[in-house]
Design a protein around this motif. Structure first.
Motif, mmCIF file in Angstrom:
data_model
loop_
_atom_site.group_PDB
_atom_site.id
_atom_site.type_symbol
_atom_site.label_atom_id
_atom_site.label_comp_id
_atom_site.label_asym_id
_atom_site.label_seq_id
_atom_site.Cartn_x
_atom_site.Cartn_y
_atom_site.Cartn_z
ATOM 1 N N ASP A 100 0.762 -1.178 0.054
ATOM 2 C CA ASP A 100 -0.047 0.085 -0.099
ATOM 3 C C ASP A 100 0.935 1.474 -0.136
ATOM 4 N N GLY A 101 2.136 1.056 0.358
ATOM 5 C CA GLY A 101 3.111 2.215 0.612
ATOM 6 C C GLY A 101 2.967 3.039 1.935
ATOM 7 N N GLY A 102 2.333 2.692 2.835
ATOM 8 C CA GLY A 102 2.518 3.249 4.080
ATOM 9 C C GLY A 102 1.350 2.687 4.954
ATOM 10 N N TRP A 103 1.564 2.983 6.277
ATOM 11 C CA TRP A 103 0.492 2.427 7.279
ATOM 12 C C TRP A 103 -0.615 3.609 7.440
ATOM 13 N N THR A 108 -8.339 3.072 0.446
ATOM 14 C CA THR A 108 -9.652 2.443 -0.106
ATOM 15 C C THR A 108 -9.827 2.849 -1.594
ATOM 16 N N ILE A 109 -9.975 4.227 -1.672
ATOM 17 C CA ILE A 109 -10.179 4.683 -2.982
ATOM 18 C C ILE A 109 -8.913 4.825 -3.997
ATOM 19 N N THR A 110 -7.872 4.956 -3.353
ATOM 20 C CA THR A 110 -6.613 5.103 -4.155
ATOM 21 C C THR A 110 -5.849 3.923 -4.562
ATOM 22 N N ILE A 111 -6.210 2.788 -4.096
ATOM 23 C CA ILE A 111 -5.280 1.615 -4.134
ATOM 24 C C ILE A 111 -5.560 0.999 -5.591
ATOM 25 N N HIS A 112 -4.494 0.919 -6.418
ATOM 26 C CA HIS A 112 -4.735 0.034 -7.940
ATOM 27 C C HIS A 112 -4.983 -1.208 -7.578
ATOM 28 N N ALA A 113 -5.838 -1.575 -8.655
ATOM 29 C CA ALA A 113 -6.339 -2.735 -8.836
ATOM 30 C C ALA A 113 -5.155 -3.919 -8.809
ATOM 31 N N VAL A 114 -4.131 -3.506 -9.733
ATOM 32 C CA VAL A 114 -2.879 -4.542 -9.441
ATOM 33 C C VAL A 114 -2.198 -4.677 -8.453
ATOM 34 N N THR A 115 -2.406 -3.624 -7.506
ATOM 35 C CA THR A 115 -1.677 -3.699 -6.189
ATOM 36 C C THR A 115 -2.661 -4.631 -5.268
ATOM 37 N N LEU A 116 -3.825 -4.364 -5.468
ATOM 38 C CA LEU A 116 -4.875 -5.180 -4.586
ATOM 39 C C LEU A 116 -4.926 -6.541 -5.129
ATOM 40 N N LYS A 117 -4.679 -7.075 -6.196
ATOM 41 C CA LYS A 117 -4.582 -8.120 -6.775
ATOM 42 C C LYS A 117 -3.253 -8.941 -6.165
ATOM 43 N N PRO A 165 -8.063 2.275 17.898
ATOM 44 C CA PRO A 165 -6.548 2.368 17.793
ATOM 45 C C PRO A 165 -6.288 2.556 16.342
ATOM 46 N N LEU A 166 -7.161 2.107 15.207
ATOM 47 C CA LEU A 166 -7.091 2.116 13.873
ATOM 48 C C LEU A 166 -7.559 3.287 13.051
ATOM 49 N N VAL A 167 -7.868 4.301 13.656
ATOM 50 C CA VAL A 167 -8.326 5.379 13.170
ATOM 51 C C VAL A 167 -7.239 6.159 12.287
ATOM 52 N N GLY A 168 -7.665 6.301 11.010
ATOM 53 C CA GLY A 168 -6.600 6.871 10.267
ATOM 54 C C GLY A 168 -5.508 5.723 9.703
ATOM 55 N N VAL A 169 -5.587 4.771 9.937
ATOM 56 C CA VAL A 169 -4.565 3.790 9.589
ATOM 57 C C VAL A 169 -5.323 2.603 8.752
ATOM 58 N N LYS A 170 -5.372 2.667 7.538
ATOM 59 C CA LYS A 170 -6.106 1.974 6.736
ATOM 60 C C LYS A 170 -5.703 1.553 5.582
ATOM 61 N N PRO A 171 -4.337 0.873 5.437
ATOM 62 C CA PRO A 171 -3.939 0.375 3.953
ATOM 63 C C PRO A 171 -4.738 -0.742 3.481
ATOM 64 N N PHE A 172 -5.784 -0.298 2.789
ATOM 65 C CA PHE A 172 -6.702 -1.377 2.256
ATOM 66 C C PHE A 172 -6.610 -2.760 1.837
ATOM 67 N N ALA A 173 -5.697 -2.676 0.912
ATOM 68 C CA ALA A 173 -4.994 -4.085 0.505
ATOM 69 C C ALA A 173 -4.671 -4.868 1.407
ATOM 70 N N TYR A 174 -3.716 -4.414 2.291
ATOM 71 C CA TYR A 174 -2.989 -5.377 3.366
ATOM 72 C C TYR A 174 -4.140 -5.658 4.490
ATOM 73 N N ASP A 175 -4.903 -4.764 4.712
ATOM 74 C CA ASP A 175 -6.009 -4.977 5.885
ATOM 75 C C ASP A 175 -7.079 -6.013 5.293
ATOM 76 N N ALA A 176 -7.456 -5.791 3.991
ATOM 77 C CA ALA A 176 -8.311 -6.615 3.766
ATOM 78 C C ALA A 176 -8.052 -8.109 3.426
ATOM 79 N N SER A 177 -6.665 -8.248 3.087
ATOM 80 C CA SER A 177 -6.081 -9.463 2.845
ATOM 81 C C SER A 177 -6.022 -10.172 4.137
#
Length: 251
Positions: A100-103, A108-117, A165-177
């Motif tokens: 994701d590039g950082g914690w 969620t909106i900016t993550i590229h589909a390739v990175t998510l995959k 504890p995770l307010v503002g800490v949401k790297p979507f690809a990593y979290d969803a995985s």
């Protein structure tokens, strides 16, 4: 954490992503505890020193070439384990990436589909494929433990808490995985229970690794405690849990 009871057949443990960090430390610990440790790594040559360290202490181990993004690599690894060992007592699904590039922030909106995959290919799809392929060997062991190395970043309960504890800490690809990995734990635990296979998720804590950064709270040695405790659970202990240091983490 107790030493493995002496058995006629040496118990076998497979740790993925074991070339560094938590995986390496967990492999070293389990070898010292009496397991024959299968060390899952992408680069066999680069991990020869780790294997030598295990053997220099009189313990037993073997390097296993494993790339979770490559189905043929999984097939080859599993066939080799079956041929040489016949069964598997412990599987530690530790291999993971964070792209994701950082914690901090919300991707969620900016993550590229390739990175998510790419994230899901390693952290979830590859892990599921490996676990499915090894399932017959875990059954053959009679009693086995599967440990999915997760993160509190995969806890939807924490993410949904506006004061948590995770307010503002949401790297979507990593979290969803990691949330998906937790689903693997709960679903697989139901299948494994009547077979003597215990399946749990481990949250190591915020650990000073390449992924966790130097600002993390825990050392690698402290971080592996939850992982190896769950890996070495005796039969009929607990399954389908998400834990850190003996306490349950909310899903």
């Amino acid at each position: 954490m107790t030493q493995l009871n002496q058995q006629k057949r040496q118990a076998v443990a497979f740790v993925t992503g074991a070339s560094r960090g938590l995986g390496k430390a967990a492999a070293l610990y389990l070898a010292q505890a009496g397991y024959f440790v299968l060390i899952g790594v992408r680069d066999i040559d680069a991990s020869q020193a780790l294997l030598a360290e295990i053997r220099e202490k009189g313990n037993k181990g073997e390097l296993i070439a494993l790339d979770l993004d490559n189905p043929s690599s999984i097939t080859t690894a599993v066939k080799g384990i079956e041929a040489r060992h016949g069964s598997l007592d412990v599987l530690v699904n530790n291999a993971a990436i964070m792209l994701d590039g950082g914690w901090v922030g919300n991707t969620t909106i900016t993550i590229h589909a390739v990175t998510l995959k790419r994230t899901f290919e390693t952290n979830f799809f590859g892990t599921v494929a490996l676990t499915q392929a090894l399932w017959p060997l875990l059954i053959k062991a009679g009693h086995a433990n599967v440990v999915n190395v997760s993160s509190r970043m995969g806890s939807n309960t924490y993410h949904a808490d506006p004061g948590g504890p995770l307010v503002g800490v949401k790297p979507f690809a990593y979290d969803a995985s990691k949330a998906a990995l937790n689903a693997l734990t709960t679903h697989l635990a139901e299948l494994g229970q009547p077979l003597g296979i215990q399946v749990n998720s481990a949250y190591p804590g915020w650990v000073r690794t390449e992924l966790g950064t130097e600002y993390a709270e825990l050392s690698v040695e402290e971080g592996i405690k939850t992982i190896v405790d769950l890996a070495m659970l005796p039969p009929n202990s607990r399954t389908g849990k998400f834990e850190h240091a003996g306490s349950e983490i909310p899903w």
